[in-house]
Design an enzyme around this catalytic site. Structure first.
Site, PDB file in Angstrom:
ATOM      1  CB  CYS A 204      -4.441   3.884  11.197  1.00 58.26           C
ATOM      2  SG  CYS A 204      -5.751   2.632  11.353  1.00 58.26           S
ATOM      3  CB  CYS A 207      -8.341   5.252  14.251  1.00 59.29           C
ATOM      4  SG  CYS A 207      -6.478   5.227  14.323  1.00 59.29           S
ATOM      5  CB  CYS A 220      -2.709   1.543  14.241  1.00 55.61           C
ATOM      6  SG  CYS A 220      -3.667   3.008  14.457  1.00 55.61           S
ATOM      7  CB  CYS A 223      -7.311   1.862  16.550  1.00 57.68           C
ATOM      8  SG  CYS A 223      -6.799   1.121  14.777  1.00 57.68           S
ATOM      9  CG  ASP A 339       0.429  13.326 -12.755  1.00 59.56           C
ATOM     10  OD1 ASP A 339       1.613  13.495 -12.979  1.00 59.56           O
ATOM     11  OD2 ASP A 339      -0.381  13.731 -12.022  1.00 59.56           O
TER      12      ASP A 339
HETATM   13 ZN   LIG Z   1      -5.714   2.886  13.886  1.00 60.63          ZN
END
Ligand SMILES: [Zn+2]
Length: 415
Positions: A204, A207, A220, A223, A339
């Site tokens: 997330c 958070c 999430c 949160c 790359d």
């Molecule tokens: Zn979150």
């Protein structure tokens, strides 16, 4: 427009035309560059008086821009940067070249979105997706989401059309938590265009907790961030609008991914007041986009070109390609990023059972990757050799940026 802007615009058009006449591409970068040298505010001056949509994201922005421009053209003339020159020089050139138009739909490189919002004061911004791209120089996905979020928070009046399926996009489109009740929440319209690639959004951005998924839902675990209910969705070769009306979308572009791009384009056009009923027939007129999806017949083989430049777009290309002999080509020149380790992020297993050919500057990187993935392949040195190595019928070509351009040039020479 101020006099300086008029002169700059005129010189920009002339420089672009000269560049085209000299056979140096479409001239949009040099034209825009010169125009901005004369008047650094030229993009803002050219934007004034137009209703503008910006389209940004890691993948699908060229195609979605083309579809959205077609949809908005139901209302009137639309300026657009159809050659994929998606930085401010390209926008400047596209607007100077188009002359005065009531509308503009501009594809914007994700790194430049904040700057282009400042310059063009758009009516609507479409946010498609964010995933890893060009590991040696691009920003981390979470950093890009943060830049978008900060830019949009400075412009709460801009209408946002955003992909509900990409947690990074949802977070970027949602303003930072604030205790100031006077700030009105932004106007966001959510669409669901799917997210096949999940590997850049397990954490997330708000958070740091893990994101969980079940079916099309995601949330999430730490949160309130979760998938918003989308107003525009894709269903069975068609698009459902916010009222629940279903429109059959007939496209000349392959894959479910492009039906998702069409849903996005319809949502963008709706922000200008275009009804899906009027926009849908215009989407069917879009054929190839800057050579992508182009089909060319050569020696009895129908060759189709698919551009794939990062892991998420390779997954989408496998989905779009028919079960047919497939040529993969990888370069690692400057526009591609140097790359190629991202090849190990892509699961090539969907190619098992197809005749696979490889070529390009970095064909051996592909060879190692395919060997690890247990996908048999054959190395060819030229495109011609690839055509001769497959039976008459369909040949799918999936290539990254300069490899795609090389094959396109090769096909143009003959056809
Ligand atoms: Zn979150």
């Amino acid at each position: 427009m101020p006099l300086r802007a008029k002169v700059a615009s005129s010189v920009s058009r002339t420089a672009a035309a000269l560049s085209r006449a000299a056979g140096r591409g479409d001239g949009s970068v040099i034209g825009g560059w010169i125009g901005l040298k004369i008047d650094p505010e030229l993009l803002a001056h050219l934007s004034a008086g137009r209703a503008i949509a910006l389209v940004s994201g890691t993948n699908g922005k060229t195609t979605t821009t083309r579809l959205a421009a077609a949809a908005v053209s139901a209302l009137g003339k639309v300026a657009t940067n159809s050659f994929g020159a998606n930085m401010p020089t390209g926008h400047t050139s596209a607007l100077a070249k188009a002359g005065s138009t009531p509308y503009a739909v501009l594809e914007v490189d994700e790194h430049y979105l904040a700057q282009v919002i400042e310059a063009t004061d758009p009516h609507v911004v479409a946010l498609l997706n964010l995933s890893r791209d060009q590991l040696d120089r691009a920003k981390e996905v979470a950093m890009m989401a943060q830049l978008w979020r900060a830019a949009l928070a400075r412009h709460p009046d801009v209408r946002i059309v955003a992909n509900a399926d990409d947690p990074m996009v949802v977070w970027a489109a949602t303003p930072p938590a604030t205790h100031d009740q006077r700030i009105t929440p932004p106007h966001v319209t959510w669409f669901s265009a799917g997210q096949r690639w999940h590997d850049d959004s397990w954490v997330c951005p708000e958070c740091g907790s893990t994101i969980q998924r079940s079916g099309e839902q995601w949330w999430c675990t730490g949160c309130p961030l979760r998938r918003p209910d989308p107003q525009w969705t894709v269903d069975d070769e068609g698009v459902l609008d916010p009222t629940g009306a279903w429109y059959k979308v007939k496209l000349q572009l392959p894959g479910k991914v492009n039906v998702g791009n069409a849903a996005t384009a319809l949502a963008v056009a709706a922000e200008f007041g275009v009804r899906p009923f009027d926009a849908v027939p215009r989407l069917a007129d879009v054929t190839s986009v800057a050579g992508r999806y182009a089909q060319v017949v050569r020696d009895g083989r129908t060759v189709r070109l698919l551009l794939a430049k990062n892991p998420a777009s390779w997954l989408e290309a496998f989905d779009m390609a028919d079960e047919a002999p497939t040529l993969l080509s990888i370069n690692a020149r400057d526009p591609d990023g140097l790359d190629t380790s991202w090849l190990f992020d892509v699961d090539f297993a969907p190619l098992r059972g197809r005749q696979v050919l490889i070529t390009g500057d970095r064909a051996y990187d592909l060879a190692v990757r395919l060997d690890v993935n247990d996908v048999p392949f054959q190395h060819v040195r030229t495109f011609d050799e690839a055509v001769r190595a497959v039976p008459p019928g369909r040949l799918e070509v999936i290539a990254n940026y300069t490899a795609f351009q090389d094959i396109r040039a090769e096909l143009d020479r003959v056809n």
